[in-house]
Design a protein around this motif. Structure first.
Motif, mmCIF file in Angstrom:
data_model
loop_
_atom_site.group_PDB
_atom_site.id
_atom_site.type_symbol
_atom_site.label_atom_id
_atom_site.label_comp_id
_atom_site.label_asym_id
_atom_site.label_seq_id
_atom_site.Cartn_x
_atom_site.Cartn_y
_atom_site.Cartn_z
ATOM 1 N N LEU A 197 0.833 -1.196 0.000
ATOM 2 C CA LEU A 197 0.000 0.000 0.000
ATOM 3 C C LEU A 197 0.872 1.251 0.000
ATOM 4 C CD1 LEU A 197 -2.797 1.384 0.408
ATOM 5 C CD2 LEU A 197 -2.426 1.127 2.863
ATOM 6 N N TYR A 215 -0.220 8.603 7.697
ATOM 7 C CA TYR A 215 -0.679 8.420 6.322
ATOM 8 C C TYR A 215 -2.186 8.184 6.305
ATOM 9 C CZ TYR A 215 4.165 7.568 4.751
ATOM 10 O OH TYR A 215 5.507 7.672 4.453
ATOM 11 N N SER A 216 -2.796 8.456 5.169
ATOM 12 C CA SER A 216 -4.169 7.996 4.949
ATOM 13 C C SER A 216 -4.118 6.509 4.635
ATOM 14 C CB SER A 216 -4.805 8.753 3.775
ATOM 15 O OG SER A 216 -4.205 8.331 2.550
ATOM 16 N N THR A 217 -5.250 5.841 4.724
ATOM 17 C CA THR A 217 -5.284 4.407 4.405
ATOM 18 C C THR A 217 -5.243 4.161 2.898
ATOM 19 O OG1 THR A 217 -7.697 4.501 4.669
ATOM 20 C CG2 THR A 217 -6.415 3.630 6.514
ATOM 21 N N THR A 218 -5.151 5.221 2.115
ATOM 22 C CA THR A 218 -4.892 5.068 0.681
ATOM 23 C C THR A 218 -3.407 5.231 0.364
ATOM 24 O OG1 THR A 218 -5.336 7.407 0.256
ATOM 25 C CG2 THR A 218 -7.195 5.872 0.066
ATOM 26 N N THR A 233 -1.379 8.020 1.295
ATOM 27 C CA THR A 233 -0.907 9.395 1.143
ATOM 28 C C THR A 233 -0.342 9.908 2.460
ATOM 29 O OG1 THR A 233 -2.573 9.856 -0.545
ATOM 30 C CG2 THR A 233 -1.558 11.751 0.530
#
Length: 348
Positions: free
Chosen positions: A287, A326-329, A331
């Motif tokens: 990820l 971080y975001s879970t995407t 970023t």
């Protein structure tokens, strides 16, 4: 300390937020103290006692360093090599692995309450069940047969010991039972089920590999090893199906298991992987990855909570380091400066 690196073993013979991490929410709007909405970052420090500290990051993003000393300027030090932290409804318990003690504070104001320093030998992780705390101890790091639990009566902080006769590392509670991970740097290959009502071991669940992290979700205990992920049905205390291969034997090995919103997150070196909780095969593409110059402190702390991923980098264990959010995407949202050797995240 959270993870005894070889260098430390040689030296010492080793909204935001199981270890790693713990979460309890105040559902009302009334403030219980200055630290009731945010996350504590435990900075283990090194052999110098003044390098151990706790950083607090509020839900609004405000950062306060060295919370314990700010609130308690006259209290005794928490000790060196802070290992982990756990809670009951009103208190936080901070374990110092080298000082062989626990510092007790109010979890919302961080005011000092007590020091517990009996019946410990290299304490690791703790959990609270029905007014008692249960803390794992390594005793001698080279063998697991002498590991034990320290049982603390939280009404008066008196202590006693229960022999485990097995590697005793991370610990969680679920439905009145205590689950103890029997694994440390490749030693130990099982999970112990301990019954606090009888103060005794109920059963041991064999895994076939050495675990380094585990977490419960919806009646299943997910147990991670450096190459495998197993699922244990807690109603039968048996491994379900065949463990999933999550990392190659030639890699740095998988660790840092977290489960959030029906997704499994784990790390391999400086990469984060994510997959559905019901997946039958591990992902091959990470990820995210992050850059680290730390020799021993890569992914030294890790947590996933409320749509965010938190990574702590141990740095050089001599100077202040950073965590990354971080975001879970995948970023990067922002880095945050913390103390020496950040190793864990604890939600309040």
């Amino acid at each position: 300390m959270k993870k005894f690196n070889r260098i430390f073993v040689m030296l010492f013979a080793s909204s935001l937020f199981l270890a790693s991490c713990s979460s309890d929410d105040n559902s009302s709007n009334e403030s219980l103290g200055d630290y009731d909405n945010g996350v504590f970052v435990l900075n283990e420090g090194n052999s110098t006692i003044t390098t151990s500290s706790v950083t607090f990051i509020s839900n609004s993003g405000a950062v306060e360093q060295d919370v314990f000393r700010n609130v308690n300027p006259e209290a005794a030090e928490m000790g060196t090599l802070l290992q982990s932290m756990f809670f009951d409804d009103t208190r936080a318990f901070i374990i110092s692995g080298l000082a062989n003690k626990i510092t007790v504070v109010d979890r919302y104001t961080f005011k000092f309450i007590a020091t517990i320093s009996t019946d410990f030998r290299s304490p690791r992780y703790g959990v609270v069940v029905d007014g008692k705390a249960y803390v794992t101890n390594y005793d001698n790091y080279e063998v697991g047969s002498d590991d034990f639990l320290t049982v603390i009566d939280l009404s008066n902080y008196t202590t006693s010991r229960v022999a485990m006769n097995n590697w005793s590392e991370k610990i969680i509670e679920e439905n009145g039972k205590i689950y103890i991970m029997n694994g440390y740097f490749g030693s130990g290959t099982s999970v112990t089920v301990f019954n606090p009502a009888t103060n005794s071991i109920e059963t041991t669940i064999p895994l076939g590999f050495s675990p380094n992290a585990f977490e419960e979700e919806n009646g299943t205990l997910y147990v991670l090893g450096s190459e495998k992920l197993a699922k244990i049905n807690l109603s039968t205390n048996t491994v379900v199906g065949t463990p999933i291969t999550v990392a190659a034997a030639t890699s740095a090995g998988a660790r840092n298991l977290n489960i959030e919103d029906n997704k499994i997150y784990y790390t391999v070196d400086t990469a984060v992987f994510a997959m559905a909780a019901n997946a039958t095969a591990a992902p091959t593409v990470p990820l995210l990855t992050y850059e680290s110059q730390s020799l021993y402190g890569r992914m030294y702390g890790f947590a996933v909570n409320d749509g965010k991923i938190y990574i702590a980098d141990g740095g050089d264990f001599s100077s202040d380091s950073q965590i990354y959010i971080y975001s879970t995407t995948g970023t990067l949202l922002n880095p945050v400066a913390v103390g020496v050797g950040p190793n864990g995240f604890y939600f309040n």
